[in-house]
Design a protein around this motif. Structure first.
Motif, PDB file in Angstrom:
ATOM      1  N   PRO A   1      28.050  -7.109  -6.114  1.00  0.00           N
ATOM      2  CA  PRO A   1      26.809  -6.215  -6.706  1.00  0.00           C
ATOM      3  C   PRO A   1      25.813  -5.731  -5.490  1.00  0.00           C
ATOM      4  N   ALA A   2      25.694  -6.703  -4.440  1.00  0.00           N
ATOM      5  CA  ALA A   2      25.161  -6.161  -3.540  1.00  0.00           C
ATOM      6  C   ALA A   2      25.694  -5.107  -2.734  1.00  0.00           C
ATOM      7  N   ARG A   3      26.897  -5.307  -2.444  1.00  0.00           N
ATOM      8  CA  ARG A   3      27.640  -4.030  -1.872  1.00  0.00           C
ATOM      9  C   ARG A   3      27.481  -2.747  -2.940  1.00  0.00           C
ATOM     10  N   HIS A   4      27.525  -3.010  -4.115  1.00  0.00           N
ATOM     11  CA  HIS A   4      27.552  -2.149  -5.034  1.00  0.00           C
ATOM     12  C   HIS A   4      26.206  -1.367  -5.267  1.00  0.00           C
ATOM     13  N   ASN A   5      25.233  -2.246  -5.478  1.00  0.00           N
ATOM     14  CA  ASN A   5      23.887  -1.777  -5.882  1.00  0.00           C
ATOM     15  C   ASN A   5      22.670  -1.948  -5.130  1.00  0.00           C
ATOM     16  N   GLY A   6      22.924  -2.509  -4.030  1.00  0.00           N
ATOM     17  CA  GLY A   6      21.729  -2.791  -3.168  1.00  0.00           C
ATOM     18  C   GLY A   6      20.926  -3.853  -3.681  1.00  0.00           C
ATOM     19  N   ALA A   7      19.812  -4.076  -2.851  1.00  0.00           N
ATOM     20  CA  ALA A   7      18.743  -5.375  -3.299  1.00  0.00           C
ATOM     21  C   ALA A   7      17.532  -4.551  -2.991  1.00  0.00           C
ATOM     22  N   SER A   8      16.440  -5.033  -4.123  1.00  0.00           N
ATOM     23  CA  SER A   8      15.219  -4.590  -3.934  1.00  0.00           C
ATOM     24  C   SER A   8      14.343  -5.692  -3.363  1.00  0.00           C
ATOM     25  N   PHE A   9      13.415  -4.816  -2.373  1.00  0.00           N
ATOM     26  CA  PHE A   9      12.241  -5.624  -1.829  1.00  0.00           C
ATOM     27  C   PHE A   9      11.291  -5.853  -3.031  1.00  0.00           C
ATOM     28  N   LEU A  10      10.882  -7.192  -3.249  1.00  0.00           N
ATOM     29  CA  LEU A  10       9.935  -7.453  -4.199  1.00  0.00           C
ATOM     30  C   LEU A  10       8.621  -8.039  -3.627  1.00  0.00           C
ATOM     31  N   GLY A  11       7.269  -7.527  -4.148  1.00  0.00           N
ATOM     32  CA  GLY A  11       6.000  -8.177  -3.682  1.00  0.00           C
ATOM     33  C   GLY A  11       5.305  -7.290  -2.650  1.00  0.00           C
ATOM     34  N   LEU A  12       5.883  -6.009  -2.392  1.00  0.00           N
ATOM     35  CA  LEU A  12       5.284  -5.180  -1.623  1.00  0.00           C
ATOM     36  C   LEU A  12       4.409  -4.271  -2.459  1.00  0.00           C
ATOM     37  N   GLN A  13       3.622  -3.548  -1.662  1.00  0.00           N
ATOM     38  CA  GLN A  13       2.654  -2.388  -2.221  1.00  0.00           C
ATOM     39  C   GLN A  13       3.725  -1.148  -2.123  1.00  0.00           C
ATOM     40  N   GLY A  14       4.576  -0.920  -2.575  1.00  0.00           N
ATOM     41  CA  GLY A  14       5.580   0.046  -2.389  1.00  0.00           C
ATOM     42  C   GLY A  14       7.142  -0.349  -2.731  1.00  0.00           C
ATOM     43  N   ILE A  15       7.892   0.696  -3.146  1.00  0.00           N
ATOM     44  CA  ILE A  15       9.288   0.341  -3.382  1.00  0.00           C
ATOM     45  C   ILE A  15       9.980   0.370  -2.275  1.00  0.00           C
ATOM     46  N   VAL A  16      11.088  -0.356  -2.019  1.00  0.00           N
ATOM     47  CA  VAL A  16      11.858  -0.394  -0.887  1.00  0.00           C
ATOM     48  C   VAL A  16      13.154  -1.023  -1.611  1.00  0.00           C
ATOM     49  N   VAL A  17      14.350  -0.304  -1.296  1.00  0.00           N
ATOM     50  CA  VAL A  17      15.715  -0.614  -1.895  1.00  0.00           C
ATOM     51  C   VAL A  17      16.627  -0.739  -0.732  1.00  0.00           C
ATOM     52  N   LYS A  18      17.052  -1.852  -0.472  1.00  0.00           N
ATOM     53  CA  LYS A  18      18.350  -1.883   0.770  1.00  0.00           C
ATOM     54  C   LYS A  18      19.489  -1.849   0.069  1.00  0.00           C
ATOM     55  N   SER A  19      20.286  -0.810   0.797  1.00  0.00           N
ATOM     56  CA  SER A  19      21.610  -0.517   0.415  1.00  0.00           C
ATOM     57  C   SER A  19      22.587  -1.549   1.344  1.00  0.00           C
ATOM     58  N   HIS A  20      23.499  -1.828   0.902  1.00  0.00           N
ATOM     59  CA  HIS A  20      24.403  -2.694   1.546  1.00  0.00           C
ATOM     60  C   HIS A  20      24.879  -2.026   3.067  1.00  0.00           C
ATOM     61  N   GLY A  21      25.011  -2.750   3.939  1.00  0.00           N
ATOM     62  CA  GLY A  21      25.424  -2.028   5.004  1.00  0.00           C
ATOM     63  C   GLY A  21      26.702  -1.359   4.994  1.00  0.00           C
ATOM     64  N   SER A  22      27.561  -1.992   4.194  1.00  0.00           N
ATOM     65  CA  SER A  22      28.850  -1.402   4.350  1.00  0.00           C
ATOM     66  C   SER A  22      29.070  -0.725   2.998  1.00  0.00           C
ATOM     67  N   ALA A  23      27.975  -0.219   2.475  1.00  0.00           N
ATOM     68  CA  ALA A  23      28.116   0.542   0.933  1.00  0.00           C
ATOM     69  C   ALA A  23      28.751   1.716   1.287  1.00  0.00           C
ATOM     70  N   GLY A  24      29.562   2.065   0.323  1.00  0.00           N
ATOM     71  CA  GLY A  24      30.155   3.635   0.463  1.00  0.00           C
ATOM     72  C   GLY A  24      29.408   4.600  -0.268  1.00  0.00           C
ATOM     73  N   GLN A  25      29.559   5.677  -0.437  1.00  0.00           N
ATOM     74  CA  GLN A  25      28.760   6.697  -1.265  1.00  0.00           C
ATOM     75  C   GLN A  25      28.439   6.326  -2.482  1.00  0.00           C
ATOM     76  N   GLU A  26      29.180   5.803  -3.268  1.00  0.00           N
ATOM     77  CA  GLU A  26      28.991   5.263  -4.911  1.00  0.00           C
ATOM     78  C   GLU A  26      27.811   4.138  -4.599  1.00  0.00           C
ATOM     79  N   GLY A  27      28.088   3.209  -3.826  1.00  0.00           N
ATOM     80  CA  GLY A  27      26.864   2.077  -3.382  1.00  0.00           C
ATOM     81  C   GLY A  27      25.533   2.776  -3.312  1.00  0.00           C
ATOM     82  N   PHE A  28      25.588   3.608  -2.451  1.00  0.00           N
ATOM     83  CA  PHE A  28      24.286   4.101  -1.973  1.00  0.00           C
ATOM     84  C   PHE A  28      23.727   4.957  -2.976  1.00  0.00           C
ATOM     85  N   GLN A  29      24.635   5.585  -3.804  1.00  0.00           N
ATOM     86  CA  GLN A  29      23.908   6.410  -5.111  1.00  0.00           C
ATOM     87  C   GLN A  29      23.188   5.099  -5.960  1.00  0.00           C
ATOM     88  N   SER A  30      24.236   3.924  -6.133  1.00  0.00           N
ATOM     89  CA  SER A  30      23.404   3.039  -7.040  1.00  0.00           C
ATOM     90  C   SER A  30      22.349   2.603  -6.637  1.00  0.00           C
TER      91      SER A  30
END
Lengths: 326, 326
Positions: free
Chosen positions: B271-300
């Motif tokens: 899932p991390a590779r596929h969907n990325g992970a969210s940073f929670l607890g910030l005053q803003g939205i940041v989503v970290k896509s897996h470094g080795s994610a392909g196009q599909e993963g970055f879209q997720s």
């Protein structure tokens, strides 16, 4: 008497092991009448190598270690360990309460000189073979010194089980020097100084399964979570695959052929369930079979104990520890 | 500019997301000439919703967070986060250096009131659906208070992503009260007092994959090891199955049919590779896509950011934190 199935599987497992190892003797420790009844179902057993030592009590699955230690002087677990302590047996194999087995083992057998606390180790499968992972839950919080001791013990166990000059690594969340908590960083600097140790640095969760190291060291909290989550994941994958294979006509055909392969793989990938875990660092050999192990699993645990006796693992450990401990 | 593949996958992923979400605008932050060149390969792009913000520098994969913070005022990562800070963008999605992204996010966006440190969360598959696991590595050592904060943040994120009244559990090495380290035990007593939280106690590694909880909380060391070892195990299982399927005539036939199923499962189980992970607890939205994610993963990862914007996750978090934080 321990584990989910007690003597129902332990007795036939013992009988099978006797058949494959002509020099093996097994002492079944527990309630004599029950044990005799189960043995009687297996005709042709060589009773000259299958003995019974009566013990009237049983340590419960959810009992606290302190209860097993202070109460129950006649528990099967305690009596079995006393046989090892007193030299009547060379190893104890149990499917019972892990915490109680660890507490009783430490109390009755004592740890080797220089070892603070024993560790639990098992071999888990990797892409290239297998890897010895420790600690698996005996020690929740670990100092750098303990992690160092685990590394030394893991190396000796790996050598005894057939891996010469094993590569040892610390489990960490990155491979760069700055990664990890204080204990891990400090343990790394201790291991760098350990002469004759093939310390290769840090390994990550995925690197472990890629086979980057032969011995992987972590605290018992992390090791236990890793082992149990891996077990859960393998059974999740299996159930998903079975569902996929049952979902369509072609898939169903595939499934009929694939399911036996899956089952085999599942057994291989649930090593704790399948093979049991050794307690390392004691003045004696104790192998913990998984509580839910079936007959085949308990046989594997007995076989592991036989190898450790043959290799005299505690003495090998003692020798190496004298050279390597700080 | 980040990740193993940089704009080569990030640009086409962005273009695909624009096609599926008519109200989405994407700002690509990085080297204009390179970005324009890749965009030019995709005819028919709606340039009124695809913008470029030039940034001349790139944070390297192995750079220390402190370098990214102090040096490189014109890195694509920093410029993207500044767009969020200044209200020009509602979310930042990056496949770059995780530590640097976390450090820059904290520095530029700040944490929500009451939150010591942000956590990383992703949804992992279980037998019954999925489970939100946090922290995944942003915080190596965690106090009981931090674990409590993670639990609250995980609950709010799970609700926002469609799970009403999620069951929240602490990851531990046993389900009995006496099990675990001090932080976990203390966090349990804090969570028991947390009003309106559906705290169900401890969950073990296998229980997590059995779907016993909707939100599972642990420190970042444990979470990272769990996630990465799961990733490694899934790819081990896949390679073993492929090998089995290729080993005989019947098996090979099975394999031809089974391999596409396996690939699908592998994507779902990483899932991390596929969907990325969210940073929670910030005053803003940041989503970290897996470094080795392909196009599909970055879209997720972009899709996840869109959902978080639509649900206004930071504001929801802020509201619940005010009620629940100590």
């Amino acid at each position: 008497m321990g584990g989910d199935f007690g003597p129902r599987f332990i007795v036939p497992a013992s009988i099978s092991c006797l058949a494959e190892s002509p020099s093996l003797h097994v002492v079944l420790v527990g309630q004599t009448a029950l044990l005799e009844e189960i043995i009687a179902r297996h005709p042709g057993v060589d009773r000259s190598r299958l003995h019974i030592k009566h013990a009237g009590e049983v340590v419960g699955t959810n009992e606290r270690p302190s209860q097993a230690l202070r109460g129950k002087p006649d528990s099967s677990m305690r009596v079995a360990l006393e046989l090892v302590r007193d030299g009547y047996a060379q190893a104890c194999v149990s499917a019972g309460n892990t915490g109680a087995l660890m507490a009783l083992s430490r109390h009755l057998l004592k740890t080797l000189p220089g070892i603070d606390r024993p560790a639990m180790v098992t071999a888990i499968p990797t892409r290239t073979g297998s890897c010895h992972l420790l600690d698996l839950g005996a020690n929740v919080d670990c100092s750098a010194e303990q992690l160092y001791q685990f590394a030394v013990m893991g190396v000796v166990a790996a050598e005894a089980l057939g891996t010469p000059h094993p590569r040892v690594a610390l489990l960490n969340i990155g491979t760069e020097e700055i990664k990890g908590n204080q204990q891990v960083k400090l343990a790394a600097s201790l291991l760098q100084k350990g002469e004759g140790l093939n310390f290769i640095g840090y390994v990550e969760g995925d690197g472990l399964y890629r086979g980057e190291a032969d011995v992987v060291v972590c605290d018992g909290f992390v090791g236990n979570i890793l082992l149990k989550s891996s077990e859960g994941l393998v059974s999740l994958v299996s159930s998903r695959l079975e569902a996929l294979f049952r979902s369509g006509v072609t898939s169903r055909l595939v499934g009929v052929l694939a399911l036996p392969l899956l089952r085999r793989l599942q057994a291989e990938l649930a090593p704790a369930r399948h093979n049991g875990a050794s307690f390392l660092g004691l003045q004696g050999i104790v192998v913990k079979s998984h509580g839910s192990a079936g007959q085949e699993g308990f046989q594997s645990a007995i076989r592991r104990a036989v190898v450790e006796v043959r290799e005299n693992l505690p003495r090998r450990l003692h020798g190496r520890l004298e050279d390597l401990l700080l």
